[in-house]
Design an enzyme around this catalytic site. Structure first.
Site, PDB file in Angstrom:
ATOM      1  N   GLU A 179       0.820  -1.214   0.000  1.00  0.00           N
ATOM      2  CA  GLU A 179       0.000   0.000   0.000  1.00  0.00           C
ATOM      3  C   GLU A 179       0.854   1.264   0.000  1.00  0.00           C
ATOM      4  O   GLU A 179       0.459   2.291  -0.548  1.00  0.00           O
ATOM      5  CB  GLU A 179      -0.954  -0.001   1.197  1.00  0.00           C
ATOM      6  CG  GLU A 179      -2.099  -1.002   1.097  1.00  0.00           C
ATOM      7  CD  GLU A 179      -1.735  -2.389   1.626  1.00  0.00           C
ATOM      8  OE1 GLU A 179      -0.546  -2.628   1.940  1.00  0.00           O
ATOM      9  OE2 GLU A 179      -2.649  -3.236   1.739  1.00  0.00           O
ATOM     10  N   PHE A 227     -11.687  -8.013  13.617  1.00  0.00           N
ATOM     11  CA  PHE A 227     -10.568  -8.404  12.761  1.00  0.00           C
ATOM     12  C   PHE A 227     -10.277  -7.299  11.736  1.00  0.00           C
ATOM     13  O   PHE A 227     -11.164  -6.820  11.050  1.00  0.00           O
ATOM     14  CB  PHE A 227     -10.898  -9.716  12.031  1.00  0.00           C
ATOM     15  CG  PHE A 227      -9.815 -10.128  11.071  1.00  0.00           C
ATOM     16  CD1 PHE A 227      -8.546 -10.441  11.521  1.00  0.00           C
ATOM     17  CD2 PHE A 227     -10.068 -10.172   9.706  1.00  0.00           C
ATOM     18  CE1 PHE A 227      -7.535 -10.801  10.635  1.00  0.00           C
ATOM     19  CE2 PHE A 227      -9.069 -10.539   8.812  1.00  0.00           C
ATOM     20  CZ  PHE A 227      -7.797 -10.848   9.286  1.00  0.00           C
ATOM     21  N   GLN A 228      -9.049  -6.901  11.668  1.00  0.00           N
ATOM     22  CA  GLN A 228      -8.566  -5.841  10.771  1.00  0.00           C
ATOM     23  C   GLN A 228      -9.268  -4.512  10.986  1.00  0.00           C
ATOM     24  O   GLN A 228      -9.508  -3.759  10.048  1.00  0.00           O
ATOM     25  CB  GLN A 228      -8.654  -6.290   9.303  1.00  0.00           C
ATOM     26  CG  GLN A 228      -7.680  -7.426   9.014  1.00  0.00           C
ATOM     27  CD  GLN A 228      -7.435  -7.671   7.547  1.00  0.00           C
ATOM     28  OE1 GLN A 228      -8.324  -7.514   6.727  1.00  0.00           O
ATOM     29  NE2 GLN A 228      -6.215  -8.082   7.200  1.00  0.00           N
ATOM     30  N   LYS A 281     -17.718  -1.817   5.591  1.00  0.00           N
ATOM     31  CA  LYS A 281     -18.100  -2.817   4.590  1.00  0.00           C
ATOM     32  C   LYS A 281     -19.620  -2.862   4.389  1.00  0.00           C
ATOM     33  O   LYS A 281     -20.098  -2.907   3.247  1.00  0.00           O
ATOM     34  CB  LYS A 281     -17.588  -4.193   5.031  1.00  0.00           C
ATOM     35  CG  LYS A 281     -17.768  -5.254   3.965  1.00  0.00           C
ATOM     36  CD  LYS A 281     -17.043  -6.537   4.338  1.00  0.00           C
ATOM     37  CE  LYS A 281     -17.092  -7.526   3.180  1.00  0.00           C
ATOM     38  NZ  LYS A 281     -16.372  -8.755   3.492  1.00  0.00           N
ATOM     39  N   MET A 299      23.278  10.410   3.871  1.00  0.00           N
ATOM     40  CA  MET A 299      23.008  11.658   4.586  1.00  0.00           C
ATOM     41  C   MET A 299      23.232  11.484   6.091  1.00  0.00           C
ATOM     42  O   MET A 299      23.726  12.389   6.766  1.00  0.00           O
ATOM     43  CB  MET A 299      21.580  12.131   4.297  1.00  0.00           C
ATOM     44  CG  MET A 299      21.296  13.524   4.790  1.00  0.00           C
ATOM     45  SD  MET A 299      22.457  14.736   4.127  1.00  0.00           S
ATOM     46  CE  MET A 299      21.526  15.406   2.765  1.00  0.00           C
TER      47      MET A 299
HETATM   48  C1  LIG Z   1      11.555   6.357   6.259  1.00  0.00           C
HETATM   49  C2  LIG Z   1      12.778   7.099   6.662  1.00  0.00           C
HETATM   50  N1  LIG Z   1      13.597   6.572   7.598  1.00  0.00           N
HETATM   51  C3  LIG Z   1      14.723   7.232   7.962  1.00  0.00           C
HETATM   52  C4  LIG Z   1      15.036   8.430   7.396  1.00  0.00           C
HETATM   53  C5  LIG Z   1      16.288   9.195   7.832  1.00  0.00           C
HETATM   54  N2  LIG Z   1      17.228   9.322   6.699  1.00  0.00           N
HETATM   55  C6  LIG Z   1      17.329  10.429   5.947  1.00  0.00           C
HETATM   56  S1  LIG Z   1      18.427  10.284   4.709  1.00  0.00           S
HETATM   57  C7  LIG Z   1      18.849   8.727   5.185  1.00  0.00           C
HETATM   58  C8  LIG Z   1      19.883   7.943   4.450  1.00  0.00           C
HETATM   59  C9  LIG Z   1      19.434   7.583   3.090  1.00  0.00           C
HETATM   60  O1  LIG Z   1      20.368   6.709   2.508  1.00  0.00           O
HETATM   61  P1  LIG Z   1      20.273   6.357   0.980  1.00  0.00           P
HETATM   62  O2  LIG Z   1      18.897   6.001   0.626  1.00  0.00           O
HETATM   63  O3  LIG Z   1      21.310   5.357   0.630  1.00  0.00           O
HETATM   64  O4  LIG Z   1      20.565   7.754   0.275  1.00  0.00           O
HETATM   65  P2  LIG Z   1      21.911   8.656   0.330  1.00  0.00           P
HETATM   66  O5  LIG Z   1      21.753   9.614   1.465  1.00  0.00           O
HETATM   67  O6  LIG Z   1      23.069   7.736   0.519  1.00  0.00           O
HETATM   68  O7  LIG Z   1      21.924   9.352  -0.986  1.00  0.00           O
HETATM   69  C10 LIG Z   1      18.117   8.338   6.310  1.00  0.00           C
HETATM   70  C11 LIG Z   1      18.230   7.041   6.988  1.00  0.00           C
HETATM   71  C12 LIG Z   1      14.126   8.946   6.433  1.00  0.00           C
HETATM   72  N3  LIG Z   1      14.339  10.121   5.850  1.00  0.00           N
HETATM   73  N4  LIG Z   1      13.041   8.250   6.063  1.00  0.00           N
END
Ligand SMILES: Cc1ncc(C[n+]2csc(CCOP(=O)(O)OP(=O)(O)O)c2C)c(N)n1
Length: 575
Positions: A65, A127-128, A177, A486
Site C-alpha cells: 500500500e 478483525f482488521q 463494509k 546523509m
Molecule cells: C523512512 C525514513 N527513515 C529514515 C530516514 C532518515 N534518513 C534520511 S536520509 C537517510 C539515508 C538515506 O540513505 P540512501 O537512501 O542510501 O541515500 P543517500 O543519502 O546515501 O543518498 C536516512 C536514513 C528517512 N528520511 N526516512
C-alpha cells in the site's frame, strides 16, 4: 397514457440511481473523471474491488500500500489531478499513513478510500479494525467515516473538492463494509455546500498595492518561491512579474521548476543545501517576498538570524501559514497565480535594485555549486550532471531522500514546472521509486528518471514487480554509496565520525534483482564507462535499473549546519 409513460420514466431513472455504496463509489470516480486508481484489495474493501472488476476502471495493483500511495502522489504531482488510493481496513489503511502524512506536508491532492469493518463491530477490536479516522485526523486536510450510504455521494463530492481546492491536501474516506453493500440513492450533485470552507483565491488589492510600493522603494528585494506557485499553475505569471520588476528569485526544494533554472534572475535553491547566492540574497535583503512557501526550517536555518534586515511579504493561500514562523509586515492571503496577475497589472515603479542584481550576479559567478572530479571513482554529482546534460533536462525527475536528493536538486536544472517530484516536508525514504511509476502513468511520453539511494530504494523495491507488469520505461538510477549517506554525513560532521549504523555492510546484487523481475539491469563502477552507460540507459526502450557505484564519503555542500544562519554556510568553495 403520456402521463403514465413519464411516470415510468421517472421510476426507471430513479431505479437506475439506486445502487450499492461500492457502485456509487465507482460511479462517482467516473463523474470526477478519475482515469486511474492505485490500491490493494482486502476483506473490508472487497465489494468495492468487485465493482472495480465489473466496471473496468483502471486500477494499478501496487505490491504494498505504501507503493500505491507514493505512486498516487507522483501521479498527482505531475498531472495536477488528484491521486486516488483504495485500500482495505486495518493494515491496508495503516500502510498508507506515511504517504498521507507525506502528501499533507507537501500539499498534494489525494483522495484515499479505506475499507472499514462493518458499523456494527466498529469499536470492538474486530478483525482488521483500526481507528483510521483517529490515526489520520492530524495528517489529513479532512477525513470522513461514512455511516449512511445515502451520504456517500455528497461525501465523495466534498472529498474531491477539499483535496483539490485552496491549499491541496489528502482527504480520507473510511468506508465500512456494510455501508458499501447497502443500497441508496446515487444523486451526484455538481455543487458542494461547505459554508465553513471557502478558500480565499483573489488577493486584497490594497495589500497588493502595499507590496507594489514596498518593491518600488526596495533596494535589495528577493523572492522566495515555493510549491504554492506550482499548485496555482502560476509559473508564467511569476516569470512575467520577475522580469517586469527585475526581482531575483530563489526557490525552495519543492519550488524548483516554478521559475526557469537557467534564467539570469534565478539564484538557485535556498536553504540548508541551497546556493550561497540564494542564501546571501535572503540574508542581506531589505524586502523578502515569500510566495507559496512556508518558511520551513530547512529553508530558514536559525530563525533568529533569518533575513534580519528584511521587510517580509508573505503570499499564501493558507492563512495559517502567515506569521507562523516569521513575522510578516505585508500578509496577502491568495492564490499565487491571482496575486501575481494583480502584481503584474498594478505595474509598480521599478525599485532601485540594479546594483543589488549586479552584486548577486557576481556572487553567483564566484560561488557556483561545485564538486571535484576523481578519475578513480564516479562522483555522485558528476553522475547527476551527466544525466542532466544527456537528457537536455527534458525529463521528469523523482528522487528518494538523502544526499542524492540534494545533489539532484542542485545539479539537475529544471526549466519547466511539474517535472520535479520529491518528498520535501516529510522526507520519506522509499518515495522515489513508486512516485516515478505514478509520474510515468501521468505522462507516458516524457522520460522519467528516478534517482535513489541504495538504502531508500530498498524500502519500496517490491514495486519492481509492478514495473515488470506495466513495462513503463522508467529509468531507475541507484546512486550507490553503500551507505545511508546523509546520516553518515551528519555523523562525520557532527558526531566525530562515529558511523553508527550508516555504513551498509551487505547489499543485494541489484543487477540480478532487476533481472529477477525481467528488467534490464546494469552496474557501472568506472568513470570511463559513465557516458556510455548513461546513454545506454536512456536509449533503452523499457524499464532499466542501473547500479551506479559512486564515492562513498562524498558530502553535500554547501551546507547550513543546524543552528546556523543562512549566511554561515560551510563548504561554499572546494576544500
Ligand atoms: C523512512 C525514513 N527513515 C529514515 C530516514 C532518515 N534518513 C534520511 S536520509 C537517510 C539515508 C538515506 O540513505 P540512501 O537512501 O542510501 O541515500 P543517500 O543519502 O546515501 O543518498 C536516512 C536514513 C528517512 N528520511 N526516512
Amino acid at each position: 397514457m403520456s402521463t403514465k409513460l413519464r411516470k415510468n420514466e421517472v421510476i426507471a431513472s430513479f431505479e437506475k440511481k439506486m445502487m450499492t455504496g461500492s457502485s456509487m463509489l465507482v460511479e462517482a470516480l467516473k463523474e470526477e473523471k478519475v482515469e486511474v486508481i492505485f490500491g490493494y484489495p482486502g476483506g473490508a474493501i472487497l465489494p468495492t474491488f468487485d465493482e472495480i472488476y465489473k466496471d473496468g476502471i483502471r486500477h494499478i495493483l501496487a505490491r504494498h500500500e505504501q507503493g500505491a500511495i507514493h505512486a498516487a502522489e507522483g501521479y498527482a504531482r505531475v498531472s495536477g489531478k488528484p491521486g486516488v488510493v483504495v485500500v482495505t481496513s486495518g493494515p491496508g489503511a495503516t500502510n498508507v499513513v506515511t504517504g498521507i502524512a507525506d502528501a499533507m506536508m507537501d500539499s498534494l491532492p489525494l483522495v484515499v478510500i479505506s475499507g472499514q469493518v462493518s458499523t456494527a463491530v466498529i469499536g470492538t477490536d474486530a478483525f482488521q479494525e483500526s481507528d483510521v479516522i483517529g490515526i489520520t485526523m492530524p495528517i489529513t486536510k479532512h477525513n470522513y467515516q461514512v455511516r449512511d450510504v445515502n451520504e456517500l455521494p455528497r461525501i465523495i463530492k466534498e472529498a474531491f473538492h477539499i483535496a483539490t481546492t485552496g491549499r491541496p491536501g489528502p482527504v480520507l474516506i473510511d468506508l465500512p463494509k456494510d455501508v458499501s453493500l447497502e443500497t441508496g440513492l446515487f444523486d451526484y450533485s455538481k455543487e458542494v455546500n461547505l459554508p465553513g470552507y471557502q478558500p480565499t483565491i483573489m488577493p486584497n488589492k490594497l495589500q497588493i498595492r502595499k507590496l507594489v510600493e514596498a518593491v518600488s522603494s526596495a533596494k535589495k528585494p528577493v523572492m522566495l518561491v515555493g510549491a504554492g506557485v506550482l499548485h496555482a499553475k502560476g509559473s508564467k505569471e511569476l516569470l512575467e512579474y520577475a522580469e517586469q520588476q527585475q526581482i531575483p528569485i530563489a526557490t525552495t526544494l519543492l519550488g524548483l521548476g516554478a521559475f526557469p533554472g537557467n534564467h539570469e534572475l534565478f539564484l538557485g535553491m535556498a536553504g540548508m543545501h541551497g546556493t550561497y547566492a540564494a542564501n546571501m540574497a535572503i540574508y542581506q535583503s531589505d524586502l523578502l517576498i515569500s510566495m507559496g512557501s512556508r518558511f520551513d526550517d530547512r529553508v530558514t536555518g536559525n530563525l533568529q538570524k533569518f533575513a534580519p534586515n528584511a521587510k517580509v511579504a508573505h503570499i499564501d493561500i493558507d492563512p495559517a501559514e502567515i506569521g507562523k514562523n516569521i513575522e510578516t509586515q505585508i500578509p496577502i492571503v491568495a492564490d499565487a497565480k491571482e496575486a501575481l496577475k494583480e502584481l503584474v497589472a498594478q505595474n509598480g515603479v521599478k525599485g532601485q535594485n540594479s546594483v543589488w542584481n549586479e552584486d548577486l550576479k557576481q556572487l553567483k559567478q564566484e560561488f557556483p555549486l561545485w564538486f571535484t572530479e576523481d578519475p578513480t571513482v564516479i562522483k555522485p554529482q558528476q553522475l547527476i550532471e551527466r544525466i542532466y546534460e544527456k537528457t537536455n533536462g527534458e525529463a521528469i525527475v523523482t528522487t528518494d531522500v538523502g544526499q542524492h536528493q540534494m545533489w539532484t536538486a542542485q545539479f539537475f536544472k529544471f526549466n519547466k514546472p511539474n517535472r520535479w517530484v520529491t518528498s520535501g516536508g516529510l522526507g520519506t525514504m522509499g518515495f522515489g521509486f513508486p512516485a516515478a511509476i505514478g509520474a510515468q502513468l501521468a505522462e507516458p511520453n516524457t522520460p522519467v528518471i528516478a534517482f535513489m539511494g541504495d538504502a531508500g530504494f530498498q524500502m519500496t523495491l517490491q514495486e519492481l514487480s509492478l514495473l515488470q507488469e506495466l513495462r513503463l520505461p522508467v529509468k531507475l538510477v541507484i546512486v550507490n554509496n553503500a551507505s545511508l549517506g546523509m546520516v553518515r554525513q551528519w555523523q562525520q560532521l557532527f558526531f566525530e565520525e562515529r558511523y553508527s549504523n550508516s555504513l551498509v555492510p551487505v547489499q543485494p546484487d541489484f543487477v540480478k534483482l532487476a533481472e529477477a523481475y525481467d528488467i534490464k539491469g546494469m552496474r557501472v563502477d568506472n568513470v570511463a564507462d559513465l557516458d556510455r552507460a548513461v546513454e545506454e540507459m536512456l536509449n533503452h526502450d523499457g524499464p532499466v535499473l542501473v547500479d551506479f557505484r559512486v564515492a562513498q564519503k562524498e558530502n553535500v555542500y554547501p551546507m547550513v549546519a543546524p543552528g546556523a544562519g543562512l549566511h554561515e554556510m560551510i563548504g561554499v568553495k572546494p576544500q
